[in-house]
Design a protein around this motif. Structure first.
Motif, PDB file in Angstrom:
ATOM      1  N   LEU A   1      11.546   0.883  -6.418  1.00 24.28           N
ATOM      2  CA  LEU A   1      10.401   0.935  -5.830  1.00 24.28           C
ATOM      3  C   LEU A   1       9.789  -0.586  -6.065  1.00 24.28           C
ATOM      4  O   LEU A   1       9.103  -1.040  -5.024  1.00 24.28           O
ATOM      5  CB  LEU A   1       9.896   2.164  -5.532  1.00 24.28           C
ATOM      6  N   GLU A   2       9.343  -0.444  -7.127  1.00 19.76           N
ATOM      7  CA  GLU A   2       8.570  -0.949  -8.141  1.00 19.76           C
ATOM      8  C   GLU A   2       9.286  -2.119  -7.207  1.00 19.76           C
ATOM      9  O   GLU A   2       9.007  -3.622  -7.899  1.00 19.76           O
ATOM     10  CB  GLU A   2       8.831  -0.924  -9.646  1.00 19.76           C
ATOM     11  N   LEU A   3      10.945  -2.756  -7.834  1.00 19.03           N
ATOM     12  CA  LEU A   3      11.318  -3.902  -7.581  1.00 19.03           C
ATOM     13  C   LEU A   3      11.106  -4.434  -5.583  1.00 19.03           C
ATOM     14  O   LEU A   3      11.107  -5.307  -5.383  1.00 19.03           O
ATOM     15  CB  LEU A   3      12.943  -3.754  -7.555  1.00 19.03           C
ATOM     16  N   MET A   4      11.212  -3.242  -5.119  1.00 18.00           N
ATOM     17  CA  MET A   4      10.251  -4.005  -3.486  1.00 18.00           C
ATOM     18  C   MET A   4       9.217  -4.469  -3.415  1.00 18.00           C
ATOM     19  O   MET A   4       9.095  -4.977  -2.591  1.00 18.00           O
ATOM     20  CB  MET A   4      10.076  -2.301  -2.484  1.00 18.00           C
ATOM     21  N   LEU A   5       8.526  -4.854  -5.050  1.00 14.90           N
ATOM     22  CA  LEU A   5       7.292  -4.723  -4.761  1.00 14.90           C
ATOM     23  C   LEU A   5       6.856  -6.622  -4.599  1.00 14.90           C
ATOM     24  O   LEU A   5       6.234  -6.943  -4.743  1.00 14.90           O
ATOM     25  CB  LEU A   5       6.078  -4.551  -5.764  1.00 14.90           C
ATOM     26  N   ILE A   6       8.386  -7.014  -6.182  1.00 14.66           N
ATOM     27  CA  ILE A   6       8.665  -8.370  -6.422  1.00 14.66           C
ATOM     28  C   ILE A   6       8.815  -9.645  -5.246  1.00 14.66           C
ATOM     29  O   ILE A   6       8.260 -10.224  -5.082  1.00 14.66           O
ATOM     30  CB  ILE A   6      10.189  -8.220  -6.912  1.00 14.66           C
TER      31      ILE A   6
ATOM     32  N   VAL B   1       0.790  -1.130  -0.278  1.00 17.11           N
ATOM     33  CA  VAL B   1       0.055   0.005  -0.057  1.00 17.11           C
ATOM     34  C   VAL B   1       1.286   0.868  -0.218  1.00 17.11           C
ATOM     35  O   VAL B   1       0.754   2.339  -0.929  1.00 17.11           O
ATOM     36  CB  VAL B   1      -1.022  -0.149   1.215  1.00 17.11           C
ATOM     37  N   THR B   2       1.684   1.914   0.581  1.00 18.73           N
ATOM     38  CA  THR B   2       2.760   2.541   1.095  1.00 18.73           C
ATOM     39  C   THR B   2       3.453   2.870  -0.362  1.00 18.73           C
ATOM     40  O   THR B   2       3.799   3.910  -0.949  1.00 18.73           O
ATOM     41  CB  THR B   2       3.713   2.610   2.197  1.00 18.73           C
ATOM     42  N   VAL B   3       4.306   1.823  -0.929  1.00 20.35           N
ATOM     43  CA  VAL B   3       4.989   1.705  -2.139  1.00 20.35           C
ATOM     44  C   VAL B   3       4.222   2.227  -3.379  1.00 20.35           C
ATOM     45  O   VAL B   3       4.428   3.206  -4.423  1.00 20.35           O
ATOM     46  CB  VAL B   3       5.567   0.665  -2.425  1.00 20.35           C
ATOM     47  N   VAL B   4       2.458   1.755  -3.159  1.00 21.87           N
ATOM     48  CA  VAL B   4       1.559   1.870  -4.441  1.00 21.87           C
ATOM     49  C   VAL B   4       1.628   3.416  -4.303  1.00 21.87           C
ATOM     50  O   VAL B   4       1.139   4.400  -5.258  1.00 21.87           O
ATOM     51  CB  VAL B   4       1.019   0.943  -4.981  1.00 21.87           C
ATOM     52  N   ILE B   5       1.537   4.178  -3.176  1.00 20.94           N
ATOM     53  CA  ILE B   5       0.873   5.681  -3.094  1.00 20.94           C
ATOM     54  C   ILE B   5       2.015   6.170  -3.345  1.00 20.94           C
ATOM     55  O   ILE B   5       1.937   7.292  -4.280  1.00 20.94           O
ATOM     56  CB  ILE B   5       0.624   5.807  -1.637  1.00 20.94           C
ATOM     57  N   LEU B   6       3.412   5.873  -2.879  1.00 30.41           N
ATOM     58  CA  LEU B   6       4.788   6.379  -3.514  1.00 30.41           C
ATOM     59  C   LEU B   6       4.708   6.477  -4.954  1.00 30.41           C
ATOM     60  O   LEU B   6       4.927   8.234  -6.122  1.00 30.41           O
ATOM     61  CB  LEU B   6       5.930   6.338  -2.743  1.00 30.41           C
ATOM     62  N   LEU B   7       4.410   5.548  -5.428  1.00 33.92           N
ATOM     63  CA  LEU B   7       4.153   5.313  -6.918  1.00 33.92           C
ATOM     64  C   LEU B   7       3.398   6.167  -8.237  1.00 33.92           C
ATOM     65  O   LEU B   7       4.118   6.965  -8.901  1.00 33.92           O
ATOM     66  CB  LEU B   7       4.000   3.361  -7.547  1.00 33.92           C
ATOM     67  N   PHE B   8       2.252   7.205  -7.301  1.00 38.06           N
ATOM     68  CA  PHE B   8       1.245   7.525  -7.430  1.00 38.06           C
ATOM     69  C   PHE B   8       1.922   8.714  -7.711  1.00 38.06           C
ATOM     70  O   PHE B   8       1.738   9.461  -8.804  1.00 38.06           O
ATOM     71  CB  PHE B   8       0.415   7.690  -6.950  1.00 38.06           C
ATOM     72  N   HIS B   9       2.154   8.985  -6.729  1.00 39.99           N
ATOM     73  CA  HIS B   9       2.859  10.339  -5.898  1.00 39.99           C
ATOM     74  C   HIS B   9       4.343  10.586  -6.870  1.00 39.99           C
ATOM     75  O   HIS B   9       4.184  11.304  -7.830  1.00 39.99           O
ATOM     76  CB  HIS B   9       3.944  10.523  -5.038  1.00 39.99           C
ATOM     77  N   LEU B  10       5.261   9.565  -7.892  1.00 37.75           N
ATOM     78  CA  LEU B  10       6.553  10.233  -8.621  1.00 37.75           C
ATOM     79  C   LEU B  10       5.368  10.244  -9.784  1.00 37.75           C
ATOM     80  O   LEU B  10       6.427  10.640 -10.415  1.00 37.75           O
ATOM     81  CB  LEU B  10       7.007   8.690  -8.565  1.00 37.75           C
ATOM     82  N   TYR B  11       4.974   8.800 -10.566  1.00 38.19           N
ATOM     83  CA  TYR B  11       4.796   9.086 -12.298  1.00 38.19           C
ATOM     84  C   TYR B  11       3.423   7.914 -11.998  1.00 38.19           C
ATOM     85  O   TYR B  11       3.137   6.735 -11.900  1.00 38.19           O
ATOM     86  CB  TYR B  11       5.732   8.829 -13.032  1.00 38.19           C
ATOM     87  N   TRP B  12       1.395   9.000 -11.838  1.00 32.15           N
ATOM     88  CA  TRP B  12       0.783   8.847 -12.042  1.00 32.15           C
ATOM     89  C   TRP B  12       0.661   6.886 -12.807  1.00 32.15           C
ATOM     90  O   TRP B  12      -0.057   6.093 -12.778  1.00 32.15           O
ATOM     91  CB  TRP B  12      -0.263   8.746 -11.397  1.00 32.15           C
TER      92      TRP B  12
END
Length: 613
Positions: free
Chosen positions: A261-266, A125-136
């Motif tokens: 951050l996306e790699l952290m979701l793997i 959840v936290t990473v997805v929020i940050l990803l939206f902040h970086l480039y939605w």
């Protein structure tokens, strides 16, 4: 634990943002001096993450082990409180599997699966929020990848739950076979059935193996599917991110942070298959354990239970219109039992196999509860006494003695841990169990599991000594001398008669010679007490009684048959002082059994004896 996990996750998430600032700041503007500050910050964050991970792992492991210990203690305590009828129905291997394997499965989930589930959900959840902040736009692509993950996990959950339950049940069956084979190893070897038993065990082990392989295939297939989703997403992110950078919609540092951050979701996605399988196994384990916890404790203390003073109890035992039906049975085993055993009296219970003798004596210490009627001690319904108090008043010895893998002394004092050395010595003397002093470490010698390092007669004598220890007010003995030779039986009877003279006793009799211990005899036929009287009276007037003794005598040795004839001629306990036990058991007033065993010229015939009036 949760605070440490949240802190460690936060520290790991902040690192990519630091990398973004490094790339878009000092690297882009060629300011190497600022790299030291940002590098030190990344190092501090890494150290904080390492410390918090240690705290989290240490805490969760200690907590999980503590919970497992508490659950195991609760389960064991509940098993001890459950009635004998429950243990009659359940295989011991299934209970063992639940107490060890299933609780360990739950502990593993509590210590790893649960925390990873929480941490991974929080991370996602936290990473997805940050990803939206970086480039939605790319964040939407990453979020869309959760849809196939949901469908894959849903299908996996259904199939894996059934497989996990099946395997745990099969492990219980396998544990039962292993336990029975270990306990019955002498019988298996004696009958030469090693190959057959090994084949049976191998077949059960193969079922566990095959089910385990199917589970592994399910996990592998699901894990590979989970791997596909983040890898496909990563490819799209790299291509899309590079395109966004070329259009100046993202900075290079932003792309690096986004990809990191996306790699952290793997890992959270990869671990999802393991977490779900661990969760399913934990759920089935909990389901199996609650099958035990949900079993009702039917034999308990009544709210108004009042303990009796052992010194004030005379031992007047009465069966008042007692009826008993085994759980899940339709026909009663005992019907309308009326029996009065006076204080200090010894009552022998005689009947053919299957007449209900063992069931009747099991009612006295409340191993089972009566279905109707009541049993009283000194006029008090035994159900109105606390169980601990009732069983302190009663000494019990069964035909099949149970010894535990502990010292001889611990086995003897199992029911009376406060017994003195003098009381222990007296009980050993009564049971003619002096062989214990010749063991390597005397009373401190550990007997093997089930006491198999001892002979059958030695185990039975120890069980008898345990029953008479402390001179209980009421003795319940189920053919306690069946495994003894004739000479030892005579010595035990002589010593036991002194104990019985001061205790109320109910003894199941299979050997005609044991009738000598009784003041009166009750004949049990088809679950009903049909006759009560002295041995001589029943022998003279009840053909069924003579038939039962004849049938039992045919299975006895000839010296014991002579003893039955001698008993028939002199009557029970009253016709000879030695029937109550002489002070000199080695003197000329030895019990009639000893005479029969040592006099080869005795020409008594049991057929004549059974017809003596």
């Amino acid at each position: 634990m949760l605070v440490a996990a949240a802190g460690a996750t936060a520290a790991s998430i902040v690192v990519p943002l630091v990398v973004q600032n490094v790339v878009d700041g000092p690297v882009r503007h060629h300011r190497p001096g600022a790299l030291l500050t940002l590098g030190a910050l990344a190092l501090v964050l890494g150290l904080i993450e390492a410390v918090l991970i240690f705290i989290r792992r240490w805490t969760q492991t200690v907590c999980a082990l503590g919970m497992e210990t508490k659950q195991r203690n609760d389960l064991y305590r509940h098993l001890q409180r459950l009635p004998v009828a429950f243990h009659d129905r359940w295989q011991s291997g299934q209970l063992l599997s639940r107490a060890i394997s299933d609780l360990s499965v739950i502990r593993r989930f509590m210590s790893f699966g649960l925390i990873f589930l929480i941490v991974n959900i929080g991370t996602y959840v936290t990473v997805v929020i940050l990803l939206f902040h970086l480039y939605w736009p790319l964040a939407i692509v990453v979020t869309a990848g959760s849809v196939p993950l949901f469908w894959i996990s849903r299908d996996f959950t259904k199939r894996y739950f059934a497989a996990a339950r099946l395997m745990q049940d099969q492990q219980g069956d396998l544990a039962t076979i292993a336990e029975e084979s270990a306990q019955g190893v002498r019988t298996v070897k004696a009958y030469g059935r090693r190959r057959e038993v090994a084949t049976k065990y191998g077949a059960a082990a193969k079922l566990v193996h095959d089910t385990g392989v199917r589970k592994a295939i399910m996990v592998a297939q699901t894990w590979s599917r989970f791997d596909v989703v983040p890898n496909v997403t990563l490819a799209i992110v790299l291509v899309g991110g590079a395109y966004a950078v070329s259009k100046n919609e993202m900075t290079i540092g932003g792309l690096v942070a986004f990809v990191t951050l996306e790699l952290m979701l793997i890992w959270p996605v990869d671990a999802l298959g393991w977490i779900i399988s661990n969760l399913q196994e934990s759920m089935t384990a909990a389901d199996r354990i609650y099958e035990v916890f949900d079993s009702e404790v039917t034999i308990t203390d009544r709210p108004n239970a009042v303990a009796l003073d052992a010194e004030a109890v005379s031992g007047d035992v009465r069966f008042d219109n007692v009826q008993f039906t085994f759980p899940d049975a339709t026909e009663p085993v005992l019907r309308g039992i009326d029996l009065d055993i006076r204080p200090g009296e010894t009552m022998a219970l005689v009947g053919v196999t299957g007449s209900g003798k063992s069931a009747l004596i099991s009612l006295v210490p409340r191993l089972y509860d009566v279905t109707a009627g009541r049993i009283t001690i000194d006029g008090h319904d035994i159900r109105d006494l606390p169980l601990d108090n009732l069983r302190d008043l009663i000494g019990v010895a069964f035909e099949e003695p149970t010894l535990f893998s502990m010292s001889v002394r611990e086995n003897l004092t199992l029911g009376r841990p406060d017994a003195t050395d003098e009381q222990v010595a007296e009980a050993i003397d009564v049971a003619q169990a002096g062989f214990v002093y010749e063991l390597p470490w005397g009373l401190n010698t550990r007997v093997g599991e089930q006491g198999l390092s001892l002979s059958g007669g030695q185990r039975q004598r120890l069980a008898l000594a345990r029953a008479v220890l402390g001179r209980p007010r009421v003795l319940v003995l189920d053919d306690p001398l069946s495994a003894l030779d004739v000479h030892t039986e005579a010595l035990v009877e002589a010593a036991l008669a002194r104990v019985l003279a001061r205790s109320t006793a109910l003894i199941v009799v299979h050997r005609p010679s044991t009738v000598a211990l009784a003041d009166r005899v009750a004949l049990l036929q088809g679950g009903v007490i049909t006759h009560v009287g002295t041995h001589s009276e029943l022998l003279a007037s009840v053909p069924a009684y003579r038939a039962v003794l004849s049938a039992e005598a045919e299975h006895d040795d000839s010296p014991a048959l002579d003893d039955a004839g001698e008993l028939a001629r002199r009557g029970p306990r009253g016709g000879n002082d030695d029937a109550h036990g002489g002070n000199d058991r080695h003197g000329p007033k030895r019990h009639a059994t000893t005479h029969a065993a040592t006099d080869p010229t005795s020409d008594f015939d049991v057929t004549d004896a059974l017809h003596v009036h």
